[in-house]
Design a protein around this motif. Structure first.
Motif, mmCIF file in Angstrom:
data_model
loop_
_atom_site.group_PDB
_atom_site.id
_atom_site.type_symbol
_atom_site.label_atom_id
_atom_site.label_comp_id
_atom_site.label_asym_id
_atom_site.label_seq_id
_atom_site.Cartn_x
_atom_site.Cartn_y
_atom_site.Cartn_z
ATOM 1 N N HIS A 88 1.072 -1.132 0.298
ATOM 2 C CA HIS A 88 0.145 0.201 0.169
ATOM 3 C C HIS A 88 1.122 1.512 0.145
ATOM 4 O O HIS A 88 0.698 2.287 -0.756
ATOM 5 N N LEU A 89 2.006 1.677 0.896
ATOM 6 C CA LEU A 89 3.015 1.996 1.026
ATOM 7 C C LEU A 89 3.777 2.974 -0.430
ATOM 8 O O LEU A 89 3.061 4.131 -0.712
ATOM 9 N N VAL A 92 0.866 4.294 -3.514
ATOM 10 C CA VAL A 92 0.638 5.323 -2.754
ATOM 11 C C VAL A 92 1.727 6.293 -3.229
ATOM 12 O O VAL A 92 1.733 7.089 -3.623
ATOM 13 N N GLU A 93 2.395 5.770 -3.001
ATOM 14 C CA GLU A 93 3.996 6.964 -3.657
ATOM 15 C C GLU A 93 3.963 6.632 -4.829
ATOM 16 O O GLU A 93 4.715 7.913 -5.342
ATOM 17 N N ALA A 109 -2.416 0.821 6.082
ATOM 18 C CA ALA A 109 -1.307 0.355 5.914
ATOM 19 C C ALA A 109 -1.255 -0.887 6.777
ATOM 20 O O ALA A 109 -2.232 -1.156 7.638
ATOM 21 N N LEU A 118 2.071 7.331 4.242
ATOM 22 C CA LEU A 118 1.480 7.353 3.230
ATOM 23 C C LEU A 118 1.378 8.298 3.517
ATOM 24 O O LEU A 118 1.188 9.396 2.452
#
Length: 366
Positions: A88-89, A92-93, A109, A118
């Motif tokens: 997820h992190l 999103v980055e 997260a 995030l």
């Protein structure tokens, strides 16, 4: 109001959407989005070839074997992040680099520390973050909230909530091996408390406001590397409500049975989610299940999105996010809401560990 960079859009009304991860829940989001009038699903990504083929059969023109490649290649307004929590992190980055708003599967997260990173990344890039806490959109839960807010039972000193299912192992006989990441505490962040309990934390906060964890216990009914049962005692200071929560992934599901129980014990009566099930719930759910079974037998694609009890909640959660993005507003279930559910889960894990330590000390001194 959140100011969002809409200058990248090619159309003022239609939202261009990519789906990152098209396993089971990713396909639900994909088909939900394709049923929306002002949303265009332009691409999907998944490392599994069969999943990409499913997305193509569902009408997606372009698929990729890597979500980063999709984000680099496509001009998107928003992306659904339906990947395992350990990605997820990073996803999103990458979306932030592309200026793409994100609708992230729960949990947001694996930890509050990761969630903070995030959200900081998203804020610096000016992108919006929504979280798929779908349970609050389920019709029976909506009914409980409406009845409670109408003051139907007055003050509620006590509430209880239970959520159970068969977890990542599935109901026997199992036709194929389960995914490995839900049983990996490093990849998933935790077991049933994070997978199921976090939905319940969101619903209870939605009802009663901020919550405090007073005690907790986690355990295993099966020999798994993550917990498959958790019980948490909570208090809502604003409403002075005591709440017990139990969640577990040890009970085989018998669809179309509802696997969530919510009861509010008020001073003038009880509110139960069972009283808010649609009259035709069992008939419609059974019909949908039979249709999907028949589709698998004939090699047709099962109907993932439909106006059924569970799936309409997924549709409405994503629809709310898309409408907020289109209007330049903060998503109704935003990243901060997702982070607060993680904080409650971490408090529960810490208190459960402290209780275990105290019990071990008692055993040693006996």
């Amino acid at each position: 109001m959140l100011s969002l960079p809409f200058s990248r859009r090619t159309d003022s009304s239609t939202l261009t959407l990519g789906v990152l991860g098209v396993g089971n829940i990713g396909m639900v989001h994909l088909k939900s989005a394709r049923a929306m009038a002002d949303v265009e699903v332009v691409a999907a990504a998944d490392a599994v070839p069969d999943n990409r083929r499913r997305a193509e059969r569902a009408g997606v023109a372009r698929t990729y074997d890597d979500y980063a490649t999709l984000l680099d290649a496509e001009n998107l307004d928003a992306a659904v992040v339906a990947l395992p929590p350990m990605l997820h992190l990073e996803a999103v980055e990458r979306a932030a680099e592309a200026g793409v708003d994100v609708f992230v599967e729960k949990p947001l997260a694996r930890s509050t520390e990761e969630a903070e990173r995030l959200l900081e990344t998203a804020a610096n890039a000016g992108i919006a973050v929504g979280v798929d806490h779908t349970l609050r959109y389920q019709p029976d839960i909506v009914g409980v909230r409406e009845e409670y807010e109408d003051g139907a039972v007055g003050h509620v000193p006590y509430a209880s909530m239970t959520r159970l299912n068969d977890g990542p192992l599935g109901r026997p006989p199992v036709e194929s091996a389960p995914a490995s990441w839900p049983l990996d505490p490093d990849a998933a962040g935790g077991g049933s408390l994070l997978e199921l309990g976090i939905h319940c934390f969101d619903v209870l906060r939605h009802l009663f406001g901020d919550l405090e964890v007073q005690s907790a216990a986690v355990g295993n009914t099966l020999e798994l590397p993550v917990e498959d049962a958790a019980t948490v005692l909570l208090r809502a200071p604003e409403t002075e409500t005591t709440i017990t929560l139990h969640c577990g992934s040890y009970q085989w599901e018998e669809l179309p049975e509802v696997n969530t129980r919510l009861r509010l014990e008020g001073v003038t009566g009880t509110i139960s989610n069972e009283n808010h099930l649609p009259d035709n719930f069992y008939a419609d759910a059974a019909k949908e299940a039979l249709t999907n079974v028949a589709s698998r037998v004939t090699d047709d694609e099962p109907t993932v999105f439909g106006p059924t009890f569970y799936l309409q909640a997924h549709y409405r959660a994503l629809e709310d996010f898309c409408e907020a993005i289109r209007d330049g507003e903060r998503p109704p279930v935003d990243g901060e809401a997702g982070k607060r559910t993680l904080e409650l889960a971490e408090d529960a894990y810490e208190l459960a560990a402290e209780t275990d330590d105290e019990l071990e000390k008692l055993e040693v001194t006996r």
